[in-house]
Every structure is written in structure tokens, then in C-alpha cells.
Design an enzyme around this catalytic site. Structure first.
Site, PDB file in Angstrom:
ATOM      1  N   ASN A 196      -8.178  81.715  22.841  1.00  0.00           N
ATOM      2  CA  ASN A 196      -8.573  82.473  24.162  1.00  0.00           C
ATOM      3  C   ASN A 196      -9.950  82.941  24.338  1.00  0.00           C
ATOM      4  O   ASN A 196     -10.296  83.010  25.563  1.00  0.00           O
ATOM      5  CB  ASN A 196      -7.681  84.043  23.591  1.00  0.00           C
ATOM      6  CG  ASN A 196      -5.916  83.856  23.707  1.00  0.00           C
ATOM      7  OD1 ASN A 196      -5.747  82.806  24.429  1.00  0.00           O
ATOM      8  ND2 ASN A 196      -5.623  84.699  23.168  1.00  0.00           N
ATOM      9  N   TYR A 236      -6.407  82.630   5.537  1.00  0.00           N
ATOM     10  CA  TYR A 236      -7.815  82.953   6.022  1.00  0.00           C
ATOM     11  C   TYR A 236      -8.361  81.651   6.059  1.00  0.00           C
ATOM     12  O   TYR A 236      -9.248  81.438   7.007  1.00  0.00           O
ATOM     13  CB  TYR A 236      -8.334  83.864   5.196  1.00  0.00           C
ATOM     14  CG  TYR A 236      -9.787  84.484   5.532  1.00  0.00           C
ATOM     15  CD1 TYR A 236      -9.868  85.172   6.634  1.00  0.00           C
ATOM     16  CD2 TYR A 236     -10.882  84.276   4.733  1.00  0.00           C
ATOM     17  CE1 TYR A 236     -11.114  85.903   7.175  1.00  0.00           C
ATOM     18  CE2 TYR A 236     -12.072  84.761   5.006  1.00  0.00           C
ATOM     19  CZ  TYR A 236     -12.188  85.601   6.361  1.00  0.00           C
ATOM     20  OH  TYR A 236     -13.391  86.050   6.834  1.00  0.00           O
ATOM     21  N   VAL A 288      -6.758  90.330  20.620  1.00  0.00           N
ATOM     22  CA  VAL A 288      -7.545  89.047  20.936  1.00  0.00           C
ATOM     23  C   VAL A 288      -6.608  87.659  20.902  1.00  0.00           C
ATOM     24  O   VAL A 288      -6.731  86.822  21.308  1.00  0.00           O
ATOM     25  CB  VAL A 288      -8.967  88.564  20.658  1.00  0.00           C
ATOM     26  CG1 VAL A 288      -9.651  89.741  20.996  1.00  0.00           C
ATOM     27  CG2 VAL A 288      -8.787  88.333  19.067  1.00  0.00           C
ATOM     28  N   GLY A 314     -14.964  97.264  13.443  1.00  0.00           N
ATOM     29  CA  GLY A 314     -14.587  96.897  11.894  1.00  0.00           C
ATOM     30  C   GLY A 314     -16.219  97.127  11.270  1.00  0.00           C
ATOM     31  O   GLY A 314     -17.083  97.538  12.173  1.00  0.00           O
ATOM     32  N   LYS A 326     -10.101  79.807   9.516  1.00  0.00           N
ATOM     33  CA  LYS A 326     -11.412  79.880   9.883  1.00  0.00           C
ATOM     34  C   LYS A 326     -12.007  78.405   9.909  1.00  0.00           C
ATOM     35  O   LYS A 326     -12.764  78.003  10.996  1.00  0.00           O
ATOM     36  CB  LYS A 326     -12.304  80.426   8.679  1.00  0.00           C
ATOM     37  CG  LYS A 326     -12.057  81.807   8.778  1.00  0.00           C
ATOM     38  CD  LYS A 326     -12.809  82.475  10.057  1.00  0.00           C
ATOM     39  CE  LYS A 326     -12.580  84.122   9.906  1.00  0.00           C
ATOM     40  NZ  LYS A 326     -13.487  84.910  11.139  1.00  0.00           N
ATOM     41  N   THR A 344      -7.417  96.800  11.097  1.00  0.00           N
ATOM     42  CA  THR A 344      -8.325  96.881  10.091  1.00  0.00           C
ATOM     43  C   THR A 344      -9.432  97.552  10.326  1.00  0.00           C
ATOM     44  O   THR A 344     -10.217  98.360   9.365  1.00  0.00           O
ATOM     45  CB  THR A 344      -8.654  95.702   9.467  1.00  0.00           C
ATOM     46  OG1 THR A 344      -9.166  94.920   9.951  1.00  0.00           O
ATOM     47  CG2 THR A 344      -7.362  95.226   8.590  1.00  0.00           C
ATOM     48  N   GLY A 345      -9.799  98.014  11.726  1.00  0.00           N
ATOM     49  CA  GLY A 345     -11.013  98.737  12.044  1.00  0.00           C
ATOM     50  C   GLY A 345     -10.775 100.039  12.129  1.00  0.00           C
ATOM     51  O   GLY A 345      -9.406 100.431  11.951  1.00  0.00           O
ATOM     52  N   GLY A 351     -11.703  80.126  25.732  1.00  0.00           N
ATOM     53  CA  GLY A 351     -11.273  79.592  27.279  1.00  0.00           C
ATOM     54  C   GLY A 351     -12.005  80.841  28.215  1.00  0.00           C
ATOM     55  O   GLY A 351     -12.369  80.636  29.338  1.00  0.00           O
ATOM     56  N   LYS A 400      -3.285  83.855  13.369  1.00  0.00           N
ATOM     57  CA  LYS A 400      -3.401  83.989  14.952  1.00  0.00           C
ATOM     58  C   LYS A 400      -4.494  84.425  15.436  1.00  0.00           C
ATOM     59  O   LYS A 400      -5.137  83.782  16.371  1.00  0.00           O
ATOM     60  CB  LYS A 400      -1.970  85.094  15.253  1.00  0.00           C
ATOM     61  CG  LYS A 400      -0.807  84.526  15.222  1.00  0.00           C
ATOM     62  CD  LYS A 400       0.315  85.400  15.255  1.00  0.00           C
ATOM     63  CE  LYS A 400       0.530  85.700  16.894  1.00  0.00           C
ATOM     64  NZ  LYS A 400       1.849  86.507  17.110  1.00  0.00           N
TER      65      LYS A 400
END
Ligand code: UDP
Length: 312
Positions: free
Chosen positions: A100, A146, A58, A11, A150, A36-37, A103, A92
Site C-alpha cells: 500500500n 517477522y 496501513v 512506536g 521483512k 503496539t504503539g 503504491g 500483513k
């Protein structure tokens, strides 16, 4: 030798971070699901020995073999039209994706920096925005996917810090611009540059009196680099406090292309569009000895040079 994982590597910001950490001598592991990247942003790194790339989402379990000293979590749709088109993915990647990566940071004993945003302040009632302002967000509005992702991301990051002792950093990024923004990503600055170069109407939403404060990408990357290497785990605003109206931005961009036949046209203001936005950067100045160095004239000119090469 340090090894760093950068999510959202293909991105706009992720690719600049890959470049910066590569230049600083790090082994760089890029990860992106290319929603989107674009690989063109990092294709120059593919031939480098110290760069590897994983095509991965991810939001699913993240596995990276080998040691990791640092993790930067920059994967997310980031422009309002993108997260309106991809609301579930946006939620997500900010929630499951962050879980994730926290972790992974815990297992690998990595220091992790997560990309938060001025959107956590919503349509702010405090101006300029300091880090101790809690914000004014509509959780069920179009931007909620969004903003709330965040906000959750910040909460879970802090929880991993306090409960598990993970070394965490939180940057709240304000509007940033520069080469490698997607001309069609829907944000004001690339939209106005693309429209001016193509002699199309320049679409100002509302009456254009809403304000934003635009930071050139090199300044932002420097701020993130310093924050990662600091020992500060509370959120830090990084942005340029020079505030302008969106109408003024449109006029400045148009004036840079004298041959353009474009005119400003006014379209309805999207729901929950923040009326003002300006970072208070006292904390970054004090803790990171950081402040932006590139003024808007210079930054816009470098960015326009880029858009001239990609706008057909
Ligand atoms: N905007 C605009 N025309 C466009 C795109 C955006 O006038 O073609 C406005 C938008 O309504 C907002 C501001 O410009 O008030 C900045 O929008 P952007 O999408 O760049 O990012 P935001 O700061 O809202 O996340």
C-alpha cells in the site's frame, strides 16, 4: 517545505523519527493503528501546527490527502513476543502494508524508506553480517512471520524501484534501545531494566552466551536521516558493532542499580534465537559517513533514567 508520512508514528522508533523530522522543519503526518504503539510517545506533538495524526492500519488501503515528499514505513510489531502474539498482523503490515505504501509513494512521487531488520539474516552463518549475506531464516519457525515479512518487504521495495522507478531506501536495523521502549515489550534490555528496578528475577534465556550489539536510538535516527537523503537504494545496515553477550548485558544493567535485590535466573532459550549478531557497518561509514557516537555506558544511563520514570 517538505511533508513526510511516518507509519508506526506512535512506536519507539516512529516517535523519535517524528520528533527529528519535526525539528528539522518538516510537516509531519504520523500514522499508527496503536496495536503496539502508544499516543503518550507523541502527545507533545499534537499541539504543534506542522503535525497531524491518522489512526489507521496501513495493511488497509492508505489515503493521505495532499502532497508527500517522503514516506518512512516503520509500522510493525517488532519484539519477538509481540510478533508471536500477532503473527498475522505482523505478516500483513510487512507485506500488504508495504505494498500500500509503495503504491502511495508511486502516486505521490514520494521517496520511500522502509524499515528492514537484522532478522533478515536469521541465525547468521556469517559474522559480522554484511549486506551481501543472504541469511539463514527458518520460514516456518516462530520468528518466520517477522523475518519473512521483512524479506518480502525488501523484495517488493526493490521491485517497485526497478519496475516503476520509485525512489526507495532500505535500512536494516540492528538491536536499538533508548527512551520510549515499552518496559513490557519482552525484549532483553527493557525486561532487564524493569526487572532490576522492581527487584524481580532477571530472566536470561539460555546460558546467556548469545550475543547482540546494541545501538542507542539517537545514533540510529541520524543514520536513517542520512540514508533517506542519500541516493543509495541497496540495503544499508545501521547498528552499533560493539557486541556483548546477553549475560554481560544483564550484569551491566544490574550493576547500574546497586540497591536492586534482583538475581540472574536462567530460562529456556526460545526456538531459532540467533546465537550471534553484529552489524558490519562499512557500507554506512562509506556511503553515509555515519557511525554510532553514543557508547553503551552513556546510552544505558540515559535509558535507565527514562525507565525510572515509567516503572512503578
Ligand atoms: N532475552 C533474554 N531475556 C529476556 C528477553 C530476551 O535473555 O527476558 C534474550 C533473547 O533470547 C535473545 C536476546 O536476549 O537472545 C535478545 O532478545 P530480544 O528479544 O531483545 O531481541 P532479538 O535480538 O532476539 O530480536
Amino acid at each position: 517545505m517538505s511533508r513526510i508520512l511516518i507509519t508506526g508514528a506512535a512506536g519507539f522508533l516512529g516517535s523519535h523519527l517524528c520528533d527529528r523530522f519535526y525539528e528539522e522543519g518538516y510537516d509531519v503526518v504520523g500514522m499508527d493503528n496503536l496495536l503496539t504503539g502508544s499516543l503518550t510517545n507523541i502527545e507533545h506533538l499534537f499541539k504543534q501546527k506542522r503535525f497531524e495524526f491518522y489512526h489507521h492500519d496501513v495493511s488497509k488501503f492508505v489515503h493521505v490527502p495532499g502532497p508527500l515528499d517522503f514516506i518512512l514505513h516503520f509500522a510493525s510489531p517488532a519484539s519477538p513476543i509481540d510478533y508471536l502474539k500477532m503473527p498475522i498482523q505482523t505478516l500483513k503490515v510487512g507485506s500488504l502494508g508495504t505494498h500500500n505504501l509503495l503504491g502511495l509513494a508511486r502516486v505521490k512521487k514520494s521517496r520511500i524508506l522502509i524499515a528492514s531488520t537484522s532478522e533478515v539474516y536469521g541465525d547468521p552463518l556469517v559474522h559480522p553480517q554484511t549486506e551481501d549475506y543472504w541469511g539463514n531464516v527458518n520460514p516456518v519457525g516462530p520468528r518466520g512471520v517477522y523475518d519473512e515479512a521483512k524479506r518480502f518487504q525488501e523484495a517488493i521495495t526493490m521491485a517497485y524501484h526497478t519496475a516503476h522507478g520509485v525512489e526507495t531506501r532500505i535500512v536494516r536495523i540492528f538491536n536499538t534501545y533508548g527512551p520510549r521502549m515499552r518496559v513490557e515489550d519482552g525484549r532483553a534490555l527493557p525486561a532487564f531494566m524493569g526487572q532490576s528496578l522492581r527487584n524481580q528475577d532477571i530472566t536470561v534465556f539460555g546460558d546467556g552466551s548469545q550475543t547482540r550489539s546494541f545501538c542507542y536510538v539517537d545514533d540510529l535516527i541520524e543514520g536513517i536521516f542520512r540514508l533517506l537523503h542519500s541516493d543509495y537504494s541497496d540495503p544499508v545496515n545501521i547498528g552499533n558493532p560493539t557486541e556483548i553477550t546477553i549475560k554481560q548485558l544483564a550484569e551491566e544493567i544490574l550493576a547500574m542499580i546497586p540497591e536492586s535485590k534482583s538475581n540472574l535466573v536462567y530460562k529456556p532459550l526460545p526456538l531459532d534465537d540467533p546465537k550471534v549478531r553484529q552489524p558490519d557497518i562499512s557500507r554506512a561509514k562509506e556511503i553515509l559517513e555515519w557511525q554510532p557516537l553514543v557508547d553503551r555506558k552513556e546510552g544505558l544511563s540515559r535509558t535507565l533514567d527514562y525507565f525510572k520514570t515509567v516503572v512503578k
